[in-house]
Write a protein that holds these residues in place. Structure first.
Motif, short mmCIF file in Angstrom:
data_model
loop_
_atom_site.label_atom_id
_atom_site.label_comp_id
_atom_site.label_asym_id
_atom_site.label_seq_id
_atom_site.Cartn_x
_atom_site.Cartn_y
_atom_site.Cartn_z
N ALA A 178 0.81 -1.22 0.00
CA ALA A 178 0.00 0.00 0.00
C ALA A 178 0.85 1.27 0.00
CB ALA A 178 -0.93 0.01 1.22
N ASN B 128 1.59 6.12 4.87
CA ASN B 128 0.51 7.10 5.08
C ASN B 128 1.02 8.52 4.93
OD1 ASN B 128 0.04 4.64 7.03
ND2 ASN B 128 -1.98 5.42 6.48
N ARG C 228 1.31 6.14 -0.09
CA ARG C 228 0.14 5.39 -0.57
C ARG C 228 -0.92 6.34 -1.12
NH1 ARG C 228 -2.46 2.29 4.40
NH2 ARG C 228 -0.25 1.87 4.75
N PRO C 229 -1.92 5.82 -1.84
CA PRO C 229 -3.05 6.66 -2.23
C PRO C 229 -3.66 7.32 -0.98
CG PRO C 229 -3.15 4.57 -3.39
CD PRO C 229 -2.05 4.45 -2.38
N PHE C 230 -4.01 8.59 -1.10
CA PHE C 230 -4.51 9.40 0.02
C PHE C 230 -3.42 9.63 1.08
CE2 PHE C 230 -8.64 8.70 -1.75
CZ PHE C 230 -9.41 9.79 -1.35
N ASN D 281 -4.23 10.66 -9.72
CA ASN D 281 -4.48 9.21 -9.61
C ASN D 281 -4.10 8.64 -8.25
OD1 ASN D 281 -5.58 9.04 -12.10
ND2 ASN D 281 -3.85 8.01 -13.08
N LYS D 282 -3.30 9.35 -7.50
CA LYS D 282 -2.90 8.83 -6.19
C LYS D 282 -3.54 9.63 -5.05
CE LYS D 282 1.23 6.32 -4.68
NZ LYS D 282 2.68 6.13 -4.82
N ASN D 283 -4.36 10.63 -5.38
CA ASN D 283 -4.95 11.48 -4.33
C ASN D 283 -3.89 11.95 -3.34
OD1 ASN D 283 -7.58 10.06 -5.27
ND2 ASN D 283 -8.30 11.61 -3.84
N VAL D 284 -2.79 12.48 -3.89
CA VAL D 284 -1.70 12.92 -3.02
C VAL D 284 -1.98 14.30 -2.46
CG1 VAL D 284 0.78 13.32 -2.86
CG2 VAL D 284 -0.09 11.63 -4.45
N SER D 285 -1.60 14.51 -1.21
CA SER D 285 -1.59 15.85 -0.62
C SER D 285 -0.14 16.25 -0.37
CB SER D 285 -2.36 15.87 0.70
OG SER D 285 -3.74 15.68 0.46
N PHE E 76 -8.65 0.67 2.31
CA PHE E 76 -9.00 2.00 1.80
C PHE E 76 -10.49 2.30 1.98
CE2 PHE E 76 -4.99 1.05 -0.35
CZ PHE E 76 -4.28 2.19 -0.04
N ARG F 217 -10.14 4.84 -3.89
CA ARG F 217 -8.89 4.11 -4.11
C ARG F 217 -8.99 2.68 -3.55
NH1 ARG F 217 -7.68 6.80 -8.32
NH2 ARG F 217 -7.55 9.02 -7.95
N PHE G 150 -1.32 21.49 -1.28
CA PHE G 150 -2.21 20.98 -2.33
C PHE G 150 -2.88 19.69 -1.85
CE2 PHE G 150 1.20 23.08 -4.72
CZ PHE G 150 0.53 23.77 -5.71
N ASP G 151 -4.16 19.57 -2.09
CA ASP G 151 -4.82 18.27 -2.00
C ASP G 151 -5.34 17.93 -3.38
OD1 ASP G 151 -4.61 17.81 0.86
OD2 ASP G 151 -6.07 19.40 1.11
N PHE G 152 -4.80 16.87 -3.96
CA PHE G 152 -5.18 16.48 -5.32
C PHE G 152 -6.05 15.23 -5.29
CE2 PHE G 152 -1.11 18.65 -6.32
CZ PHE G 152 -1.52 19.48 -7.35
N GLY G 153 -6.85 15.07 -6.32
CA GLY G 153 -7.39 13.75 -6.60
C GLY G 153 -8.89 13.59 -6.61
#
Lengths: 439, 439
Positions: free
Chosen positions: A321, A324, A344-346, A369-373, B119, B127, B374-377
């Motif tokens: 995964a 975090n 990981r995603p989010f 695509n990974k919902n990265v912050s 998730f 995700r 930034f918060d993306f996704g």
């Protein structure tokens, strides 16, 4: 204290570390002792001044500076002169304008902050509207015997007369206190940006996102029909640190301190992997970790790793995964790319590295695509001081020594050794250096 | 309900909107009615299916898809068949496996989410490890008479039998409920990412950063010696919205709802500027805003603006500081650049736009120097459902109509009009379209 300064002649010359363009030209020479030029100024007699990784940006000529300057932005010292704004009836201004005295011991953050503008009031002190970095042509730095502190009632942090943590304060060496000027608050900031982010805070609170991280409209609505209940694995957080230089060590220790506080109260389990390609840095952090009292390390896992080993470990620990949160404490694109690869995603990337001109190494699709912050940018040192000071006091096992295998400070030297020390530091052949301008 | 489905023959053919590569080729044709192929599947009879801005990515051939597919990912309908996993004793699984019945009315999020993986449990449902978008070659979409829903006990949201908000639920038209499939939760998500971020949450809580946004080590330490007290201006938040398509309208209304709740309880003042280069979109949002009951609009300012006017307004409103947060609801680099231009140091960019291949338009120095977060996704629609449903119920003045100047839905049409509607929608010559597959 301070009595011996009453008769100081501040009109003459002093010794200072000066940099000349275009690059790699350090000279230790005589320079005028700075004078009060604004009513809000203080003059501080420098006890110790640090040599910081970001001094190397100037040293190497990467900052587009075309005139000489006095180096240094990590300062602990003693007030020797105050401008006319400092007086008992300076009400409605930051507290120090009415209470700071000649003789008080102070730490200065690496940037000026007035304490009065909107950004200062709300704690974003590194973006003060009067913000100015020490060690640039227009604001001489602290690698000298004296330094002028603008907006000193907002900028300085006084170590005398502190209420709450003062018990242990008088025992702290200047070589420990100087960590407050930049690198320890920056480490705390890196860790707190990660732990306070709603995507992590929800997990810490044991509530599914978005119900654990702040105001929720309607308030009482539940996750509703959604999912199976949270399971023990959902309370296991994996956090990576990328970059184990002095700030990376501070970030790691700060993170462990925050996690220890959370784990004790809430039954969470943490896994921390600290990554750096350089063996000397990995060894330093491992030695630091080994000095920490076991009761404070928590029940989770902690591993120091090289890049490929770190990536593999994250995969194993998290069943693929990812972390975090990742603390990025380097300031270049390979570090950001590694952070992205292992998050990981989010997940959260808390980036306190000082980044330069290259474009960020991500496409819009990568981050969507990974919902990265991402949280980017400079630490608001002045606002982080009280928290950093508590950690400094608590973790004297880590932050108290000089010159040992496990200490963050490699050595304390005379200004006369500056030319040599810049060379060694630039080549990664020494650890963190402090200058004592009086030896 | 559902009784009339008992004798349904699901073995035959249905009408469906199909896309053919490489681009712009929409055909309305006969396709097999989907069958239960996994025990966790449900078959849903589609009442209404939406045409969404992100359908245009496929339509225009931007998604590298090389085989034909059934379009659409916004679905409201009625369960007509359930796989063998759905039975009264399906304990330990998401609630719907034991309670969902043929005949129940449901909304499907635009992606599959199992409700059982890590998730999903923690609310990051978009995700899910089984995540799959409706309307791709391997998962036929909802612009058809029937659609197969994988992992239906986790994916679907049942509208029948809801406890808390059910009072008003039976009055909601399908054309209102379908907003829950994607665009309203995505708008809520955009607004909540901004309002929950610690850099904003501190201000909402009236405490200097980092003391208002989450766990603080030491807990009781104060801002200490720092700054003058918070002033009324520090409780004024300025928020921008970039992009006023249907999701942008949902984001704006969700933001106003969140702010109204905060303002009432805490004496905050909000300024909102909503920006789009297209006059038709600005007019739509203004009409929506004008329908909202005044008591709910708060005491702050709200203005709809074109790009240059919006930038100027932010400067004026904030004395040049910029927005505390910007919601980016477009998904391209000019929108991200505008968001960066109008956000202040230590501001948040909450980006829910679907971004493509181009690199992010920022250098490392840009984001470091402004301390941008930034918060993306993608929106975790399934997790945001309960909150979005509350807003949907509360704001029927906005979300209840079809075909009026102020309604989000432009018209409801037959599948037979799909070719024409895709063309109009692609050219920005119509608003949001819903298909009724039974007329």
């Amino acid at each position: 204290m301070g009595a011996d300064n009453a008769a100081l002649d501040l009109s003459g010359m002093q010794r200072a570390v000066r940099w000349y363009p275009p690059a790699y030209d350090i000279r230790v020479e005589a320079a005028p002792i700075p004078q009060i030029i604004d009513p809000d100024d203080a003059i501080v007699k420098v006890k110790l001044a640090g040599l910081c990784g970001s001094d190397l940006h100037i040293y190497r000529g990467h900052e587009d500076v075309d005139s000489e300057l006095t180096c240094g932005h990590e300062i602990v010292g003693e007030v020797v002169a105050l401008g006319p704004s400092f007086r008992a009836d300076a009400t409605g201004r930051p507290e120090l304008y009415s209470t700071l005295r000649v003789g008080d011991k102070v730490v200065s953050p690496f940037t000026v902050s007035c304490g009065e503008c909107h950004f200062c009031r709300i704690g974003f002190t590194c973006r003060c509207i009067h913000s100015c970095l020490f060690g640039i042509p227009t604001l001489p730095g602290g690698q000298a015997q004296y330094v002028r502190i603008p907006k000193a009632g907002g900028t300085l942090f006084r170590l005398d007369g502190l209420q709450s943590p003062s018990a242990g304060l008088s025992n702290l060496a200047d070589s420990s206190l100087i960590l407050l000027a930049d690198i320890l608050p920056t480490g705390v900031f890196a860790a707190m940006q990660a732990s306070q982010h709603p995507k992590v805070a929800s997990l810490l609170a044991g509530k599914p996102y978005p119900f654990g991280g702040g105001y929720v409209p309607g308030g009482s609505v539940s996750h509703g029909q959604a999912a199976t209940a949270l399971q023990p694995d959902d309370r296991t957080l994996t956090i990576g640190i990328v970059g184990l230089g002095p700030v990376g060590v501070c970030a790691t220790v700060s993170l462990l301190d925050i996690l220890a506080g959370l784990e004790a109260s809430q039954g969470l389990v943490f896994q921390v992997v600290a990554i750096d390609p350089l063996e000397s840095r990995r060894n330093k952090l491992q030695a630091v970790y080994d000095t920490i009292e076991p009761s404070w390390k928590g029940s989770g896992r902690f591993t120091v790793a090289a890049v490929e080993g770190g990536k593999k470990l994250v995969q194993e620990w998290t069943n693929g995964a990812g972390c975090n949160a990742v603390l990025e404490v380097v300031g270049n694109n390979s570090a950001l790319t590694l952070a992205y690869d292992i998050v990981r995603p989010f997940g959260i990337i808390s980036s306190v590295g000082v980044h330069q001109e290259p474009p960020l190494p991500f496409s819009g699709r990568d981050v969507y695509n990974k919902n990265v912050s991402f949280d980017f940018g400079r630490c608001p040192v002045r606002a982080m001081f009280p928290i950093a000071l508590e950690i400094l006091l608590k973790r004297q096992d880590v932050f108290g020594g000089v010159g040992t295998e496990a200490s963050l400070i490699d050595r304390i030297v005379s200004l006369d050794q500056a030319v040599e020390m810049y060379k060694l530091f630039d080549k990664g052949q020494c650890g963190k250096i402090l200058f004592d301008p009086w030896v």
